[in-house]
Design a protein around this motif. Structure first.
Motif, PDB file in Angstrom:
ATOM      1  N   GLU A  52       0.819  -1.206   0.000  1.00  0.00           N
ATOM      2  CA  GLU A  52       0.000   0.000   0.000  1.00  0.00           C
ATOM      3  C   GLU A  52       0.856   1.260   0.000  1.00  0.00           C
ATOM      4  OE1 GLU A  52      -2.663  -0.260   3.269  1.00  0.00           O
ATOM      5  OE2 GLU A  52      -3.761  -1.941   2.426  1.00  0.00           O
ATOM      6  N   GLU A  53       2.079   1.141   0.486  1.00  0.00           N
ATOM      7  CA  GLU A  53       2.979   2.285   0.466  1.00  0.00           C
ATOM      8  C   GLU A  53       3.306   2.692  -0.964  1.00  0.00           C
ATOM      9  OE1 GLU A  53       6.366   1.460   2.867  1.00  0.00           O
ATOM     10  OE2 GLU A  53       5.165   1.113   4.657  1.00  0.00           O
ATOM     11  N   TRP A  54       3.333   1.738  -1.890  1.00  0.00           N
ATOM     12  CA  TRP A  54       3.578   2.066  -3.292  1.00  0.00           C
ATOM     13  C   TRP A  54       2.456   2.928  -3.831  1.00  0.00           C
ATOM     14  CZ3 TRP A  54       7.993   1.498  -5.755  1.00  0.00           C
ATOM     15  CH2 TRP A  54       8.924   0.602  -5.235  1.00  0.00           C
ATOM     16  N   VAL A  55       1.213   2.629  -3.423  1.00  0.00           N
ATOM     17  CA  VAL A  55       0.078   3.430  -3.865  1.00  0.00           C
ATOM     18  C   VAL A  55       0.219   4.853  -3.335  1.00  0.00           C
ATOM     19  CG1 VAL A  55      -2.423   3.684  -3.735  1.00  0.00           C
ATOM     20  CG2 VAL A  55      -1.410   1.420  -4.039  1.00  0.00           C
ATOM     21  N   VAL A  56       0.622   4.976  -2.089  1.00  0.00           N
ATOM     22  CA  VAL A  56       0.819   6.291  -1.498  1.00  0.00           C
ATOM     23  C   VAL A  56       1.944   7.021  -2.221  1.00  0.00           C
ATOM     24  CG1 VAL A  56       1.500   7.489   0.611  1.00  0.00           C
ATOM     25  CG2 VAL A  56      -0.082   5.564   0.732  1.00  0.00           C
ATOM     26  N   MET A  57       2.994   6.295  -2.592  1.00  0.00           N
ATOM     27  CA  MET A  57       4.105   6.916  -3.295  1.00  0.00           C
ATOM     28  C   MET A  57       3.669   7.408  -4.672  1.00  0.00           C
ATOM     29  SD  MET A  57       7.901   5.437  -4.096  1.00  0.00           S
ATOM     30  CE  MET A  57       7.365   4.283  -5.324  1.00  0.00           C
ATOM     31  N   VAL A  58       2.840   6.620  -5.367  1.00  0.00           N
ATOM     32  CA  VAL A  58       2.336   7.047  -6.676  1.00  0.00           C
ATOM     33  C   VAL A  58       1.467   8.289  -6.529  1.00  0.00           C
ATOM     34  CG1 VAL A  58       0.809   6.380  -8.566  1.00  0.00           C
ATOM     35  CG2 VAL A  58       2.502   4.764  -7.721  1.00  0.00           C
ATOM     36  N   GLU A  59       0.621   8.301  -5.491  1.00  0.00           N
ATOM     37  CA  GLU A  59      -0.197   9.488  -5.249  1.00  0.00           C
ATOM     38  C   GLU A  59       0.672  10.702  -4.946  1.00  0.00           C
ATOM     39  OE1 GLU A  59      -2.741   8.341  -2.090  1.00  0.00           O
ATOM     40  OE2 GLU A  59      -4.053   7.152  -3.368  1.00  0.00           O
ATOM     41  N   ALA A  60       1.737  10.498  -4.205  1.00  0.00           N
ATOM     42  CA  ALA A  60       2.635  11.611  -3.883  1.00  0.00           C
ATOM     43  C   ALA A  60       3.299  12.142  -5.149  1.00  0.00           C
ATOM     44  CB  ALA A  60       3.688  11.164  -2.872  1.00  0.00           C
ATOM     45  N   TRP A  61       3.747  11.244  -6.023  1.00  0.00           N
ATOM     46  CA  TRP A  61       4.365  11.691  -7.269  1.00  0.00           C
ATOM     47  C   TRP A  61       3.363  12.423  -8.158  1.00  0.00           C
ATOM     48  CZ3 TRP A  61       9.016  12.778  -8.501  1.00  0.00           C
ATOM     49  CH2 TRP A  61      10.070  12.143  -7.870  1.00  0.00           C
TER      50      TRP A  61
END
Length: 136
Positions: A52-61
């Motif tokens: 789920e951290e990857w999803v958060v990272m994509v949202e951040a980018w």
């Protein structure tokens, strides 16, 4: 015992284990050592949660890209009067903020210029001295 030693002794945190000396704790403390097997509690669901951290990272980018596009739009719109009508930046700022309020953007612009010049200087220095560092 001096006053400084007493103060240091009072604020010193207790150790979990006295088997390591101060010099050994300096190089490898309990935060840096591997976790013992009996304290490892990660399972399959924990690995899923880390995905789920990857999803958060994509949202951040996506937020970063959107904000850069938004700032670029405003920068282009701010530069347009100067490019089309040849009006200098101080005049444009005075129309928005007034005579005395225009000092705030001026100061921000000068601080940004100083910081950016420093960044460019350091980057150039690293680039110029990189071959010397890598050959040693």
């Amino acid at each position: 015992m001096s006053a400084l030693s007493k103060i240091i002794k009072r604020i010193e945190l207790p150790r979990e284990d006295d088997t390591l000396t101060h010099e050994e704790l300096y190089l490898a403390n309990y935060d840096l050592l591997p976790v013992p097997v009996e304290k490892r509690t990660w399972g399959t669901m924990d690995l899923w949660d880390s995905c789920e951290e990857w999803v958060v990272m994509v949202e951040a980018w996506l937020a970063v890209i959107f904000s850069h596009v938004l700032v670029a739009f405003y920068m282009v719109m701010t530069g347009r009067p100067g490019a089309v009508y040849h009006i200098p930046f101080p005049v444009i700022v005075r129309t928005s903020f007034g005579q005395w309020g225009s000092y705030v953007p001026f100061i921000c612009r000068q601080i940004m210029t100083i910081v950016w010049t420093g960044v460019q200087s350091v980057s150039t220095q690293v680039l110029l001295f990189l071959p010397e560092i890598s050959t040693d």
